[in-house]
Design a protein around this motif. Structure first.
Motif, short mmCIF file in Angstrom:
data_model
loop_
_atom_site.label_atom_id
_atom_site.label_comp_id
_atom_site.label_asym_id
_atom_site.label_seq_id
_atom_site.Cartn_x
_atom_site.Cartn_y
_atom_site.Cartn_z
N GLN A 150 0.84 -1.19 0.00
CA GLN A 150 0.00 0.00 0.00
C GLN A 150 0.88 1.24 0.00
N LEU A 151 0.25 2.41 -0.16
CA LEU A 151 1.01 3.65 -0.29
C LEU A 151 1.90 3.91 0.93
N SER A 152 1.41 3.60 2.11
CA SER A 152 2.19 3.87 3.32
C SER A 152 3.51 3.12 3.34
N ASP A 153 3.59 2.02 2.59
CA ASP A 153 4.84 1.25 2.53
C ASP A 153 5.92 1.96 1.72
N LEU A 154 5.53 3.02 1.03
CA LEU A 154 6.48 3.74 0.19
C LEU A 154 7.10 4.95 0.89
N ALA A 155 6.73 5.17 2.14
CA ALA A 155 7.30 6.29 2.89
C ALA A 155 8.82 6.17 2.96
N LYS A 156 9.50 7.24 2.64
CA LYS A 156 10.96 7.33 2.65
C LYS A 156 11.62 6.40 1.63
N GLN A 157 10.84 5.89 0.69
CA GLN A 157 11.38 5.05 -0.37
C GLN A 157 11.57 5.89 -1.64
N LYS A 158 12.30 5.35 -2.61
CA LYS A 158 12.54 6.05 -3.87
C LYS A 158 11.50 5.62 -4.91
N ILE A 159 10.83 6.61 -5.48
CA ILE A 159 9.79 6.37 -6.49
C ILE A 159 10.19 7.07 -7.78
N ALA A 160 10.21 6.33 -8.88
CA ALA A 160 10.53 6.91 -10.18
C ALA A 160 9.30 7.62 -10.75
N VAL A 161 9.52 8.79 -11.34
CA VAL A 161 8.45 9.56 -11.99
C VAL A 161 9.02 10.16 -13.27
N TYR A 186 9.66 5.33 -19.89
CA TYR A 186 9.22 4.14 -19.17
C TYR A 186 10.34 3.11 -19.09
N ASN A 187 11.12 3.00 -20.15
CA ASN A 187 12.23 2.06 -20.13
C ASN A 187 13.26 2.44 -19.07
N GLU A 188 13.52 3.73 -18.95
CA GLU A 188 14.46 4.18 -17.94
C GLU A 188 13.92 3.91 -16.54
N ALA A 189 12.61 4.05 -16.37
CA ALA A 189 12.00 3.77 -15.07
C ALA A 189 12.19 2.30 -14.69
N ARG A 190 12.00 1.42 -15.66
CA ARG A 190 12.19 -0.01 -15.39
C ARG A 190 13.64 -0.30 -15.05
N GLU A 191 14.57 0.37 -15.72
CA GLU A 191 15.98 0.17 -15.42
C GLU A 191 16.28 0.61 -13.99
N GLU A 192 15.65 1.69 -13.54
CA GLU A 192 15.86 2.17 -12.17
C GLU A 192 15.37 1.14 -11.15
N ILE A 193 14.23 0.53 -11.44
CA ILE A 193 13.70 -0.47 -10.52
C ILE A 193 14.57 -1.73 -10.54
N GLU A 194 14.96 -2.17 -11.73
CA GLU A 194 15.76 -3.38 -11.85
C GLU A 194 17.12 -3.24 -11.17
N SER A 195 17.64 -2.02 -11.15
CA SER A 195 18.94 -1.79 -10.51
C SER A 195 18.80 -1.38 -9.05
N ASN A 196 17.55 -1.43 -8.54
CA ASN A 196 17.25 -1.07 -7.15
C ASN A 196 17.50 0.40 -6.83
N ALA A 197 17.53 1.24 -7.88
CA ALA A 197 17.66 2.67 -7.67
C ALA A 197 16.30 3.29 -7.33
N ALA A 198 15.22 2.54 -7.54
CA ALA A 198 13.87 2.96 -7.17
C ALA A 198 13.08 1.70 -6.83
N ILE A 199 12.10 1.86 -5.96
CA ILE A 199 11.30 0.70 -5.55
C ILE A 199 9.98 0.63 -6.30
N ALA A 200 9.56 1.76 -6.89
CA ALA A 200 8.28 1.80 -7.60
C ALA A 200 8.33 2.88 -8.67
N PHE A 201 7.33 2.85 -9.54
CA PHE A 201 7.23 3.83 -10.63
C PHE A 201 5.78 4.29 -10.69
#
Length: 270
Positions: A150-161, A186-201
């Motif tokens: 849920q959204l609260s789980d994203l507190a202080k986490q990195k989100i790609a936009v 969108y491809n760059e966003a997926r790369e960020e998640i795959e490399s653990n630079a972001a947890i969500a998009f």
């Protein structure tokens, strides 16, 4: 949370509001701008026996090519259903269009109308007319991290936009403690998640639903951060009243019958 029944009730209500608003804007535009509408009128369409519709061919699940090269998706289904009801046959010429040309192809008389993931906005309604919304899009988040439910789980986490997108303000409002990571695609966003630079998009539900179909390790969070109506783009002008009326009545009927909801669910749209 997603609520199918409430969501489609909202669409029906939006029909009444948008119809009144768009009618008033159309009247002022005709009187004040001198714009010339450009697409075939209803009698001409019926006489020739087919519709010409601008669609997307690279946006699963709204409009995309399957493995055989055939166009598929919710918006393709809608174009074919409208052809059956407006012309009496499934004959429809589908013309793939780039995002930048979705309005101009209607204005330049290259198509009768466009069903190409266009959000009905006040600024756009100054030059084109919009139908009853056929789908309520909006901002959602996608992740592959099982700990995020849920959204609260994203507190202080990195989100790609996406850089310079309206999504930024929505994410900041709903998840103010998150750290935003700007991306250009969108491809760059997926790369960020795959490399653990972001947890969500965070992006549009209509696009991210296709993402999770292509990459099943991802999933959408069950909260929509905004509501944005997708509508058929049609020409302005009193001479197109019959066309607009027929399209609006048809879509309103599809909503009432539950056909659009069924097709949205079939294509995996939230």
């Amino acid at each position: 949370m997603y609520n199918g029944c409430n969501r489609w009730q909202v669409i029906t209500r939006l029909h009444l509001v948008l119809s009144a608003t768009i009618f008033l804007i159309s009247c002022f535009s005709i009187l004040g701008t001198g714009l010339t509408a450009s697409a075939a009128e209803m009698p001409e369409i019926q006489q020739r026996g087919y519709l010409t519709v601008a669609v997307k061919d690279n946006l699963r699940p709204l409009g995309f090519k399957d493995t055989s090269g055939n166009l598929q998706g919710l918006e393709i289904d809608l174009a074919q259903r409208l052809a059956t009801d407006l012309v009496g046959t499934k004959a429809v010429k589908l013309k793939p269009v780039a995002n930048r040309d979705r309005l101009s192809v209607v204005l330049d008389k290259k198509v009768d109308f466009a069903i190409a993931r266009v959000t009905a906005t006040e600024s756009r309604s100054r030059i084109v007319s919009f139908s009853v919304p056929y789908y309520l899009d909006g901002t959602v988040l996608v992740t592959k991290d099982a700990s995020v439910q849920q959204l609260s789980d994203l507190a202080k986490q990195k989100i790609a936009v996406l850089n310079n997108s309206s999504t930024i303000a929505k994410v900041r409002y709903y998840v103010p403690n998150a750290e935003l990571v700007g991306v250009n695609s969108y491809n760059e966003a997926r790369e960020e998640i795959e490399s653990n630079a972001a947890i969500a998009f965070a992006a549009d539900a209509s696009v991210l639903s296709g993402w999770v179909q292509q990459y099943p390790q991802y999933r959408l969070l069950p909260t929509k951060l905004s509501t944005e109506p997708l509508s058929v783009v049609m020409p302005k002008g009193l001479q197109y009243d019959e066309l607009r009326r027929n399209v609006n009545q048809a879509i309103a009927r599809y909503l009432e019958e539950g056909w659009l909801q069924q097709r949205s669910q079939y294509w995996g749209l939230p």
